[in-house]
Design an enzyme around this catalytic site. Structure first.
Site, PDB file in Angstrom:
ATOM      1  N   ILE A 196     -15.305 -14.945 -79.198  1.00  0.00           N
ATOM      2  CA  ILE A 196     -14.970 -15.716 -80.401  1.00  0.00           C
ATOM      3  C   ILE A 196     -14.188 -14.778 -81.336  1.00  0.00           C
ATOM      4  CG2 ILE A 196     -15.965 -16.853 -82.447  1.00  0.00           C
ATOM      5  CD1 ILE A 196     -16.322 -18.490 -79.926  1.00  0.00           C
ATOM      6  N   HIS A 202     -28.037 -16.659 -73.716  1.00  0.00           N
ATOM      7  CA  HIS A 202     -27.766 -15.712 -72.642  1.00  0.00           C
ATOM      8  C   HIS A 202     -28.904 -15.819 -71.625  1.00  0.00           C
ATOM      9  CE1 HIS A 202     -25.846 -12.280 -70.833  1.00  0.00           C
ATOM     10  NE2 HIS A 202     -27.037 -11.737 -70.659  1.00  0.00           N
ATOM     11  N   ASP A 228     -22.895 -10.501 -76.863  1.00  0.00           N
ATOM     12  CA  ASP A 228     -24.355 -10.505 -76.649  1.00  0.00           C
ATOM     13  C   ASP A 228     -25.152  -9.503 -77.483  1.00  0.00           C
ATOM     14  OD1 ASP A 228     -23.907 -12.433 -74.631  1.00  0.00           O
ATOM     15  OD2 ASP A 228     -23.579 -10.860 -73.150  1.00  0.00           O
ATOM     16  N   GLY A 271     -21.871 -27.356 -68.924  1.00  0.00           N
ATOM     17  CA  GLY A 271     -22.276 -28.056 -70.150  1.00  0.00           C
ATOM     18  C   GLY A 271     -23.699 -28.567 -70.161  1.00  0.00           C
ATOM     19  N   SER A 272     -24.569 -28.046 -69.293  1.00  0.00           N
ATOM     20  CA  SER A 272     -25.935 -28.596 -69.261  1.00  0.00           C
ATOM     21  C   SER A 272     -26.720 -28.243 -70.526  1.00  0.00           C
ATOM     22  CB  SER A 272     -26.683 -28.148 -68.002  1.00  0.00           C
ATOM     23  OG  SER A 272     -26.984 -26.779 -68.038  1.00  0.00           O
ATOM     24  N   ASN A 273     -26.444 -27.098 -71.124  1.00  0.00           N
ATOM     25  CA  ASN A 273     -27.133 -26.764 -72.378  1.00  0.00           C
ATOM     26  C   ASN A 273     -26.628 -27.624 -73.533  1.00  0.00           C
ATOM     27  OD1 ASN A 273     -29.113 -24.399 -72.193  1.00  0.00           O
ATOM     28  ND2 ASN A 273     -27.407 -23.712 -70.909  1.00  0.00           N
ATOM     29  N   LYS A 283     -15.302 -16.856 -73.307  1.00  0.00           N
ATOM     30  CA  LYS A 283     -14.328 -16.054 -74.053  1.00  0.00           C
ATOM     31  C   LYS A 283     -14.950 -15.507 -75.335  1.00  0.00           C
ATOM     32  CE  LYS A 283     -10.630 -16.686 -71.469  1.00  0.00           C
ATOM     33  NZ  LYS A 283     -11.242 -17.077 -70.226  1.00  0.00           N
ATOM     34  N   GLU A 316     -33.895 -22.420 -70.515  1.00  0.00           N
ATOM     35  CA  GLU A 316     -32.763 -22.546 -71.443  1.00  0.00           C
ATOM     36  C   GLU A 316     -32.736 -23.931 -72.081  1.00  0.00           C
ATOM     37  OE1 GLU A 316     -28.879 -21.199 -70.203  1.00  0.00           O
ATOM     38  OE2 GLU A 316     -29.737 -19.960 -68.630  1.00  0.00           O
ATOM     39  N   ASN A 364     -25.579 -18.331 -79.556  1.00  0.00           N
ATOM     40  CA  ASN A 364     -25.226 -18.277 -78.140  1.00  0.00           C
ATOM     41  C   ASN A 364     -26.508 -18.233 -77.320  1.00  0.00           C
ATOM     42  OD1 ASN A 364     -23.584 -17.967 -75.800  1.00  0.00           O
ATOM     43  ND2 ASN A 364     -23.960 -15.762 -75.834  1.00  0.00           N
TER      44      ASN A 364
END
Ligand code: GRF
Length: 206
Positions: free
Chosen positions: A93, A109, A150, A12-14, A91, A179, A107
């Site tokens: 979506i 990546h 992606d 969860g750092s982003n 997972k 990021e 998202n």
């Protein structure tokens, strides 16, 4: 206030970087929900500490993919979510959710898409593949989510060097720093409605 949801499976750092950026820059957006496929990922502790509601919604607990998608949509709509940010969500979506939130799911990546993406390309696997490819640059990509892994339109990218001495771990750390800068900026563009999609190409309004 633009109402955001985060989906995360792990650290969860982003998610935290975006949340802090919104507060520090007094931006008119807030996370109103964190969803995870795992019962208690570290990201959930961040949500708890920050007063953001957390829901564990696991596809496997449902009789059918349709029921899973309907539950996600029900929760997102109950909280009037406008944008979804995926941050380390492992997972797929469901397509019903992609359709309902078309162009409003992002998202991150940890490589330069459209290379080094797709199913199974997550975490250390990505960085190992970059190192083995011999590429001298890697980076982070923020993209809009479509029905595949992606492949959606790329909103922002930033590069980092790849050194001969790098391991997946050292490269991951260098990319992660980028990021944490890049994702909040992409979210800022989203909430200010500055992103326009033209097929695969993305226009960023001034
Ligand atoms: C990040 O490297 C991101 O690019 C990838 O998964 C990782 C998530 O890290 N999709 P965190 O959970 O945000 O710390």
């Amino acid at each position: 206030m633009v109402r955001l949801a985060a989906f995360a499976s792990g650290r969860g750092s982003n998610f935290l970087a975006i949340h802090r950026y919104l507060l520090e820059h007094s931006l008119p957006a807030r996370y109103v929900l964190l969803i995870s496929d795992r019962p208690h990922p570290p990201a959930a502790d961040i949500a708890l500490a920050e007063g953001i509601p957390f829901l564990h919604i696991n596809a496997k607990a449902f009789e059918s993919p349709e029921e899973f998608a309907a539950t996600l949509l029900k929760e997102l709509e109950a909280r009037q979510v406008e944008w979804i940010t995926l941050a380390g969500y492992l997972k797929m979506i469901p397509s019903q959710v992609v359709q309902r939130f078309r162009g409003r799911i992002m998202n991150i990546h940890p490589a330069l898409l459209p290379m080094f993406g797709g199913k199974g390309m997550y975490g250390e696997h990505v960085h190992q593949a970059v190192i083995e490819s011999g590429m001298r640059v890697s980076g982070a990509s923020i993209h809009i989510v479509d029905e595949n892994y992606d492949t959606g339109p790329i909103v922002l990218q930033e590069t980092v060097p790849v050194y001969y001495e790098d391991t997946a771990t050292t490269l991951a750390a260098r990319v992660l720093e980028v990021e944490h800068r890049l994702y909040p900026r992409a979210v800022e563009l989203a909430i200010k409605d500055k992103i326009r999609l033209h097929g695969r190409r993305v226009e960023i309004l001034p």
